[in-house]
Scaffold this motif. Structure first.
Motif, PDB file in Angstrom:
ATOM      1  N   ARG A   1      -6.050   9.233 -41.399  1.00 24.16           N
ATOM      2  CA  ARG A   1      -5.234   8.512 -42.135  1.00 24.16           C
ATOM      3  C   ARG A   1      -3.680   8.920 -41.906  1.00 24.16           C
ATOM      4  O   ARG A   1      -2.669   9.711 -42.292  1.00 24.16           O
ATOM      5  CB  ARG A   1      -5.188   7.761 -43.391  1.00 24.16           C
ATOM      6  N   ASN A   2      -3.697   8.198 -40.282  1.00 20.03           N
ATOM      7  CA  ASN A   2      -2.202   9.410 -39.879  1.00 20.03           C
ATOM      8  C   ASN A   2      -0.620   8.444 -40.079  1.00 20.03           C
ATOM      9  O   ASN A   2      -0.968   7.102 -40.741  1.00 20.03           O
ATOM     10  CB  ASN A   2      -2.631   9.077 -38.403  1.00 20.03           C
ATOM     11  N   LEU A   3      -0.119   8.999 -40.556  1.00 18.59           N
ATOM     12  CA  LEU A   3       1.827   8.359 -40.153  1.00 18.59           C
ATOM     13  C   LEU A   3       1.750   7.353 -39.413  1.00 18.59           C
ATOM     14  O   LEU A   3       1.495   7.665 -39.127  1.00 18.59           O
ATOM     15  CB  LEU A   3       2.650   9.977 -40.786  1.00 18.59           C
ATOM     16  N   LYS A   4       2.490   5.878 -39.954  1.00 12.32           N
ATOM     17  CA  LYS A   4       2.637   5.293 -39.487  1.00 12.32           C
ATOM     18  C   LYS A   4       4.026   5.470 -38.397  1.00 12.32           C
ATOM     19  O   LYS A   4       4.190   6.279 -38.865  1.00 12.32           O
ATOM     20  CB  LYS A   4       3.036   4.263 -40.445  1.00 12.32           C
ATOM     21  N   TYR A   5       3.977   4.936 -36.892  1.00 18.16           N
ATOM     22  CA  TYR A   5       4.901   4.432 -36.174  1.00 18.16           C
ATOM     23  C   TYR A   5       6.537   4.328 -36.759  1.00 18.16           C
ATOM     24  O   TYR A   5       6.469   3.874 -37.892  1.00 18.16           O
ATOM     25  CB  TYR A   5       4.979   4.066 -35.018  1.00 18.16           C
TER      26      TYR A   5
ATOM     27  N   ASP B   1       5.942  -6.736 -33.896  1.00 14.60           N
ATOM     28  CA  ASP B   1       5.408  -6.078 -35.380  1.00 14.60           C
ATOM     29  C   ASP B   1       6.636  -6.297 -37.109  1.00 14.60           C
ATOM     30  O   ASP B   1       7.921  -6.923 -37.217  1.00 14.60           O
ATOM     31  CB  ASP B   1       6.020  -4.434 -35.378  1.00 14.60           C
ATOM     32  N   ILE B   2       5.221  -7.006 -37.289  1.00 16.64           N
ATOM     33  CA  ILE B   2       6.264  -7.699 -38.927  1.00 16.64           C
ATOM     34  C   ILE B   2       5.188  -7.080 -39.890  1.00 16.64           C
ATOM     35  O   ILE B   2       5.342  -7.579 -40.807  1.00 16.64           O
ATOM     36  CB  ILE B   2       4.746  -9.746 -38.386  1.00 16.64           C
ATOM     37  N   GLY B   3       4.878  -5.675 -39.619  1.00 21.25           N
ATOM     38  CA  GLY B   3       4.355  -5.371 -40.891  1.00 21.25           C
ATOM     39  C   GLY B   3       3.256  -4.773 -41.008  1.00 21.25           C
ATOM     40  O   GLY B   3       2.867  -3.924 -41.675  1.00 21.25           O
ATOM     41  N   GLN B   4       2.215  -5.379 -39.964  1.00 21.35           N
ATOM     42  CA  GLN B   4       0.995  -5.285 -39.461  1.00 21.35           C
ATOM     43  C   GLN B   4       0.866  -4.469 -38.930  1.00 21.35           C
ATOM     44  O   GLN B   4      -0.658  -3.456 -39.305  1.00 21.35           O
ATOM     45  CB  GLN B   4       0.164  -6.503 -39.026  1.00 21.35           C
ATOM     46  N   ASP B   5       2.049  -3.472 -38.566  1.00 19.06           N
ATOM     47  CA  ASP B   5       1.677  -2.480 -37.747  1.00 19.06           C
ATOM     48  C   ASP B   5       1.313  -2.206 -36.865  1.00 19.06           C
ATOM     49  O   ASP B   5       0.666  -0.959 -36.100  1.00 19.06           O
ATOM     50  CB  ASP B   5       1.038  -0.744 -39.174  1.00 19.06           C
ATOM     51  N   SER B   6       1.451  -3.078 -35.668  1.00 17.53           N
ATOM     52  CA  SER B   6       1.052  -3.597 -34.360  1.00 17.53           C
ATOM     53  C   SER B   6       2.005  -2.061 -33.760  1.00 17.53           C
ATOM     54  O   SER B   6       1.255  -1.123 -32.529  1.00 17.53           O
ATOM     55  CB  SER B   6       1.453  -4.384 -33.820  1.00 17.53           C
ATOM     56  N   ASP B   7       2.929  -1.627 -33.758  1.00 18.86           N
ATOM     57  CA  ASP B   7       3.575  -0.574 -33.176  1.00 18.86           C
ATOM     58  C   ASP B   7       3.089   0.368 -33.250  1.00 18.86           C
ATOM     59  O   ASP B   7       2.075   1.998 -32.523  1.00 18.86           O
ATOM     60  CB  ASP B   7       4.739  -0.705 -33.558  1.00 18.86           C
ATOM     61  N   SER B   8       2.196   0.833 -34.574  1.00 15.40           N
ATOM     62  CA  SER B   8       1.559   2.380 -34.774  1.00 15.40           C
ATOM     63  C   SER B   8       0.036   2.247 -34.339  1.00 15.40           C
ATOM     64  O   SER B   8      -0.313   3.526 -34.053  1.00 15.40           O
ATOM     65  CB  SER B   8       0.960   2.624 -36.650  1.00 15.40           C
TER      66      SER B   8
ATOM     67  N   SER C   1      -4.577 -13.151 -35.407  1.00 18.31           N
ATOM     68  CA  SER C   1      -5.187 -11.503 -35.467  1.00 18.31           C
ATOM     69  C   SER C   1      -5.907 -11.367 -34.035  1.00 18.31           C
ATOM     70  O   SER C   1      -6.820 -10.436 -34.292  1.00 18.31           O
ATOM     71  CB  SER C   1      -6.444 -11.957 -36.568  1.00 18.31           C
ATOM     72  N   ARG C   2      -4.433 -11.254 -33.200  1.00 16.74           N
ATOM     73  CA  ARG C   2      -5.605 -11.589 -31.653  1.00 16.74           C
ATOM     74  C   ARG C   2      -5.015  -9.803 -31.531  1.00 16.74           C
ATOM     75  O   ARG C   2      -5.575  -9.144 -30.491  1.00 16.74           O
ATOM     76  CB  ARG C   2      -4.459 -11.870 -31.114  1.00 16.74           C
ATOM     77  N   VAL C   3      -3.977  -8.744 -31.918  1.00 22.04           N
ATOM     78  CA  VAL C   3      -2.877  -7.699 -31.725  1.00 22.04           C
ATOM     79  C   VAL C   3      -3.473  -6.265 -31.353  1.00 22.04           C
ATOM     80  O   VAL C   3      -3.794  -5.941 -30.017  1.00 22.04           O
ATOM     81  CB  VAL C   3      -1.674  -7.649 -32.236  1.00 22.04           C
TER      82      VAL C   3
END
Lengths: 801, 332, 165
Positions: free
Chosen positions: A39-43, A505-512, A548-550
């Motif tokens: 459970r890391n902090l998000k980016y 990143d649309i809120g799904q936290d792909s950057d993280s 759901s590909r990212v």
């Protein structure tokens, strides 16, 4: 309704390729993971909590002016004349454009090039863009829009599936689709379903209707365009598909893609509603080019309802054959989709209402007929679970009926039919990792489902459903053999790591997700990582945040890039530590001997040595899905490198006097392969369940007198915190051999089963079936009244009189 | 983004000055309490005042005070959240606190005022829309057209009275202090409303609802129930304030039943009230009163929800309240 | 009419000219560059634009900037003191209370006001306090958990420090 002409798939339509097993065996074994699974902090985790995140409309440029669109007041009309002269002459107006300025046709699907930036010959829905103005402020732009004179000749509007199927009615598109207002027809048949129906002990036919609904992200679409006189255009847009906007904008503006840069700032929610180019994006770019200054267009909430591209209303008919033990022998699925005024993703949606129906239960013989029609409404498109949510509602409700017909336990019946790992479907889909049975077990055990089902007091109920979704589409939207996702990783000699990836990143936290994966591979802390995403100038192409590909695709691309650099670091570390590479591990900003962890060098030391030896440390990775799918027309929709599986249990109570439906709790068990960050996966599951709840009980995009009936957040109901059920998410892990660190999708799949689980629970509560969404109090009242009149339900005291 | 049209904002120092300013600016001026009704209407171009007279900071309209009669005087600028949380209101007129607490959202209740709720413009889902939307539907009788879109053959406007506090105030027999050029006049709140969506209030344009006066409850208990799709944000699809006082022997001494969101005015169901008077609250009587409510309720299709469900809920809410009263008085 | 006003925003007096018909939302975002305050509907129907006026959450889209004169306005940018964040901000970050983050500033301000009034809120108290803030991503679950965690950490008297960004 058109009678489907059956087309049988060729006999060799089942080349199920074997899954690759070569990925999970890298140096980072599951038991040694430092970042993944925690459970890391998000980016940039504090940016959103401090107001620091800059969304598109938060950006400011010198000389910025405001754009506004004039929209059609008619659902269907000929545009006879557009006169912009008065608007152009107004003080404070910098540029006015209309259909004649941008005649190029475009569309997200290569086969549906049916849109223009502004209506040219016809308007096809209320809210379609007709012209646009750039002015010193929004009030001036509004006045200028009102000064544009448009002469319309109203035409009869087509507002329903039945009207659209009537060949006598006027056509919305003279040059698109088939007879009447049919946009797309699909007919597929696999292994002669009639044989299966003949073998069945019980055959059920049911009809269902799924009402249309929309994404309603909290952030309205916004765009800023800046045109430089040396010929380059930069567009910041709230989009989830910068690559597609790049391509489409080039076409709409007749401008080479090389001169266009699309930047997708963090998006305030999208859910599929920002996955193609919209009129306002072309308008901002064209206005900026004409006005010679940057233009901002922020849509109003009402305009977002006109952008739509949301869930199609779908009428469905299912015929399913089963043996006494509940095993399915055949299914014939028919769908009629109300597509709205343009193609959008609709061809794909049409296929999707049929493609994934052969999972998560074995369907040995299957036929599908789909029809999408044009109507004079805002175009429908992809919303979370694209095209699979509606059929899943129908199938899971029908299975509940079948289980009851046969006196079977709905969990046991699903267990019996569940697809197996490393198998295939009759329509040529490859199944690799699959923990659907585990999700059934987890959700039903957590809720004590079998002990409570059909045993709760009248007015309270429990229901269950399962589902499947893709981890990205196996084929791109426009045919090409190139990767679906690319990433570059660069290591600074100070130890900082930069990731460049076209994801949004649309809120799904792909950057993280990117930061975690690269940190895991390189053994650094995520705080050492910077992510640059969603910028067509700076980042390699990723097709976008949809289907759901990212995580699966960009995650693999980033992993590959990072592994290339890791290998260089291991080369130098192996020499320095006089340790074979196989024994080396990366973690905690060190490279160390796994058998003697004090034998280590610092990451930075290794980086500098590697840079000295190999030159600048930068590498690219990419991901292309394996060749998947059958050999028939339409086989391109449905294949995915991996599928996720979900089971949901809903617990409801119905007030027998007011007919208010309370969904007290939804428990969702989701097979995501491996949770890269369980906190983020839970968030995706809970968010999906919430959205499914809204679709089940209150959300509907409906029309009256040719107009959207509820184009506001007051009237279009999205659930508040008060009525949203308690949501419990259960992560089921069964690592996927091809997913990055075993991961599959989690952002869409968990939505689907929630809706039928609620419908099945309402039946369990009050003994009345709801085969249409949303299940409103009014519908519950009518259905209970009818059931009571017909003596179908016992008369509890509260219903008396 | 939706923008307001330009106006000049003025802050009078007293109600008298507010009225004087309104007279001076004429019909180009609008009073504004909290603004949570007026500002959306301006953004929808339903109103385009050139002058806005702000009432929210008028101290004389901000207080809740005990009157000699034992009742309460509630200032027109008392915020809805004050009503919700005031111990005086909560203890003595709990239904008013309940009604205030189910208006819109917490943020809106902190700004919206009692006077604003009393003067809430009637609502209709053909009317409370943007200028673009209304143009597309051909506008309506209430603004920019001659035709009612709900009932196109009708010669009247059917927009719906949608205030939550008003039926409760009416059930309590509230009076309203209206301040105009001639000073303050007092009238029963019920007389403020007209069954006409176009001119729903019998208020002169320059008059201000300065205060509401609630008589002491004297044994009258009121229950407010509201139908809405979501538990927040939503206007009532129907709301029922059921007020009842019982004699020591359990006979109904006083009954007052008002419905909101089913007509252009807060609707009094006299037939049901009369049926109850002087009788004990038997199941049979409760059903009969419910029947009267059902028969008297004729909502139009211009709010959310369905007509049959709204009609049925009017009955259910009144019957539920009556059953609660009966249960609280087992002797009855 | 444009006039000169002094607004007290996040403890600072800011003197600027704006039209009377400007909402607090517009002045904050467009004149003061405090873009942490979001807009989702401009009609008071979503809560994204929530700010605190004298410590109480209001929707800034339905609040005239001119009416904020003489009152203390707090935006999301005003919750942090230097690099020290408010415990609710930290809890949102740590508990996954934000996904797209667009509702987050308004949501956090509503929660901060709640905890000022009621340091030990029940789950129902939290829901009531956040009933005017729509979120489309989270299903509210992690938001509720974050507020509970923040209440706990504030009660414990622990000082939470965090580096911004």
């Amino acid at each position: 309704m058109p009678k489907p002409a059956s087309a049988t798939a060729p006999p060799d339509a089942e080349p199920v390729s074997s899954p690759r097993r070569d990925r999970a065996d890298g140096p980072a074994q599951a038991d040694e993971l430092h970042i993944i699974g925690r459970r890391n902090l998000k980016y940039e985790h504090l940016a959103k909590a401090t107001g620091g995140t800059k969304y598109t409309a938060d950006l400011k440029l010198p000389r910025l002016c405001f754009g506004r669109l004039l929209r059609s007041p008619y659902p269907h009309a000929r545009v006879l004349h557009v006169d912009t002269r008065k608007a152009e002459a107004m003080p404070g107006v910098f540029a006015v454009i209309s259909g004649a300025d941008l005649p190029e046709r475009y569309g997200i699907m290569p086969s549906s090039q049916d849109e223009t930036a502004f209506a040219i010959d016809k308007v096809r829905y209320v809210g379609e863009a007709v012209a646009a103005v750039a002015a010193v402020d929004e009030l001036t732009a509004e006045q200028a829009c009102n000064a544009i004179e448009v002469l319309y000749e109203p035409l009869p509007a087509i507002m329903s599936i039945d009207e659209a199927l009537d060949p006598e009615k006027p056509r919305i598109h003279e040059d698109q689709g088939g007879e009447g207002n049919i946009h797309k027809e699909v007919h597929l048949e696999f292994e002669s379903p009639e044989v299966g129906f003949a073998e069945a002990d019980h055959v059920r036919e049911d009809e269902f209707f799924f009402e249309g609904n929309t994404h309603a992200p909290m952030e309205n679409h916004a765009v800023i365009a800046q045109y430089e006189l040396h010929g380059k255009l930069t567009v910041w847009s709230s989009t989830q598909t910068p690559h597609y906007v790049h391509r489409e904008l080039s076409k709409a503006l007749s401008m080479p893609t090389a001169q266009i840069r699309i930047i997708a700032p963090p998006s305030g929610g999208a859910f599929g509603g920002k996955s193609e180019m919209f009129s306002h994006e072309v308008a901002a770019a064209a206005l900026a080019r004409k006005a010679g200054r940057p233009v901002l267009i922020e849509l109003s909430r009402e305009e977002v309802f006109y952008c739509h591209r949301g869930r199609h209303p779908v009428r469905m008919r299912i015929k399913t054959g089963v043996r006494k033990d509940g095993s399915i022998t055949a299914m014939h699925f028919q769908s009629w989709l109300d597509g709205g005024a343009y193609g959008s993703y609709g061809v794909a949606t049409t296929y999707y209402t049929g493609a994934l129906n052969t999972m998560p239960y074995k369907v040995p013989r299957y036929a599908f007929d789909g029809v999408r029609v044009f109507t004079n409404k805002p175009p429908c498109g992809p919303k979370r679970g694209h095209g699979t949510v509606q059929p899943r509602f129908a199938i899971e409700c029908q299975l509940d009926k079948i289980a009851e017909d046969l006196g079977l336990d709905p969990v046991g019946m699903r267990m019996r039919n569940a697809v197996d790992p490393m198998s295939g479907t009759v329509n040529g889909l490859r199944i690799t990792s699959c923990a659907v049975r585990d999700t059934l077990r987890a959700a039903s055990q957590r809720t004590d489902f079998q002990a409570r089902f059909r045993k709760l007091p009248f007015g309270t109920g429990i229901g269950l459903a399962s589902s499947v979704y893709m981890s990205g589409a196996g084929l791109p939207i426009y045919w090409n053999p190139m990767p679906h996702s690319g990433a570059m990783v660069k290591i600074d000699r100070g130890g900082g790591v930069a990731i460049y990836c076209g994801t949004t990143d649309i809120g799904q936290d792909s950057d993280s997700m990117l930061a975690y994966i690269v940190s895991e591979v390189l053994g650094v802390d995520p705080i050492d990582v910077r992510v640059c995403s969603g910028d067509t100038d700076l980042t390699p192409v990723d097709l976008g945040s949809y289907s759901s590909r990212v995580t699966f695709m960009a995650g693999n691309a980033a992993r590959q890039a990072a592994e290339k650099l890791r290998d260089l670091l291991l080369d130098v570390a192996s020499e320095r530590l006089e340790t074979p590479r196989e024994r080396l591990r990366l973690g905690g900003r060190r490279i160390y001997n796994r058998d003697d962890t004090d034998r280590a060098i610092d990451f930075i030391e290794a980086v500098q040595a590697a840079e000295a030896r190999f030159g600048t440390l930068a590498a690219a990775g990419s991901y292309t899905p394996p060749k998947l799918g059958g050999k028939y027309k339409g086989s391109g929709v449905g294949p995915s490198p991996a599928y996720s599986f979900t089971t949901a249990v809903a617990e409801v109570s119905v007030d027998l006097e007011t007919f208010e439906l309370h969904v007290d709790k939804v428990t969702i068990a989701h097979d995501c392969g491996r949770a890269i960050n369980p906190m983020i996966v839970e968030g995706q599951i809970e968010g999906s369940a919430y959205m499914g709840y809204g679709e089940a009980v209150m959300e509907e995009q409906v029309f009256r007198k040719g107009l959207h009936k509820k184009p506001s957040l007051l009237e279009y109901k999205i659930p508040t915190i008060l009525e949203t059920p308690a949501l419990e998410s259960i992560i089921v892990e069964g690592p996927d051999a091809e997913g990055p660190f075993g991961a599959k999708e989690a952002g869409e799949g968990p939505l689907s089963p929630v809706i039928p689980a609620i419908a099945n629970a309402v039946y369990d509560a009050v003994g009345v079936r709801f085969d249409a969404t949303p299940i409103t109090s009014d519908r519950i009242m009518r259905a209970l009244d009818r059931a009571k009149r017909e003596g179908r339900i016992a008369e509890p005291a509260a219903l008396a009189g | 983004m939706l923008r307001l049209t330009p106006f000049t904002y003025v802050t009078p120092a007293s109600v008298a000055e507010a009225v004087q300013l309104r007279k001076q600016y004429g019909d180009e001026a609008a009073y504004m309490g909290g603004g949570t009704d007026l500002l959306p209407n301006i953004k929808h171009r339903l109103a385009e005042p050139k002058f806005v007279i702000g009432l929210r900071s008028l101290r004389e309209m901000q207080s809740i005070v005990r009157e000699e009669s034992g009742g309460l005087r509630l200032g027109g600028s008392v915020r809805l959240s004050q009503l919700e949380h005031s111990p005086l209101v909560r203890n003595e007129y709990p239904a008013l606190a309940d009604a205030a607490a189910v208006i819109s959202s917490p943020q809106v209740r902190r700004v919206g005022t009692l006077g604003g709720n009393i003067c809430l413009d009637v609502r209709c889902n053909y009317y409370n829309q943007s200028e673009h939307w209304r143009r597309a539907v051909g506008f309506c009788m209430k603004k920019d057209s001659e035709i009612c879109r709900v009932a196109p053959g009708s010669d009247r406007c059917w927009a719906v009275s949608s205030a939550d506090t008003v039926p409760v105030l009416l059930a309590h027999g509230a009076q309203v202090a209206v301040f105009g050029p001639a000073g303050e006049r007092l009238l029963p709140l019920e007389e403020l409303y007209r069954d006409d969506g176009l001119v729903p209030m019998a208020l002169q344009p320059d008059e201000v609802v300065a205060a509401v006066r609630l008589p002491p409850p004297n044994g009258l208990r009121v229950v407010y129930s509201k139908l809405r799709i979501r538990m927040s944000f939503d206007f009532p699809l129907v709301g029922a304030a059921t007020g009842l006082a019982l004699d020591v022997d359990g006979m109904v001494r006083q009954s007052r039943i008002f419905l909101t969101a089913v007509a252009s005015l807060p609707m009094r169901v006299r037939a049901a009230e009369e049926l109850l008077i002087g009788r004990p609250l038997t199941d049979e009587l409760i059903r009969a009163a419910g029947d009267q409510v059902f028969r008297s309720t004729h909502p139009m299709d211009n709010t959310e929800g369905s007509i049959p469900h709204r009609k049925r809920m009017a009955r259910v809410y009144v019957e539920r309240a009556l059953r609660d009263f009966a249960r609280a008085n087992p002797d009855a | 009419m444009k006039s000169l006003f002094t607004l007290r925003i996040n403890g600072e007096d800011r003197t600027l000219a704006f039209e009377h018909s400007k909402t607090l939302l517009e002045v904050l975002r467009e004149d003061l560059d405090l873009t942490g305050t979001k807009h989702g509907c401009e009609l008071g129907e979503c809560g994204a634009c929530t700010v605190l006026v004298d410590g109480e959450p209001v929707v800034s889209c339905l609040f005239l900037a001119v009416e904020a004169v003489g009152h203390d306005v707090t935006t999301i940018e005003g919750l942090q003191h230097g690099s020290v964040l408010h415990p609710v901000q930290v809890a949102f970050a740590e508990w996954g209370g934000s996904q797209c983050g667009y509702c987050t500033p308004g949501m956090i301000l509503s929660a901060v006001a709640l905890l000022e009034q009621n340091p030990h809120p029940s789950r129902d108290d939290i829901k009531e306090a956040l009933a005017g803030n729509l979120c489309r991503c989270t299903g509210y679950t992690k938001i509720i958990e974050a507020v509970e965690a923040a209440a706990g950490s504030m009660t414990d008297g622990r000082r939470l420090h965090a580096q911004a960004g």
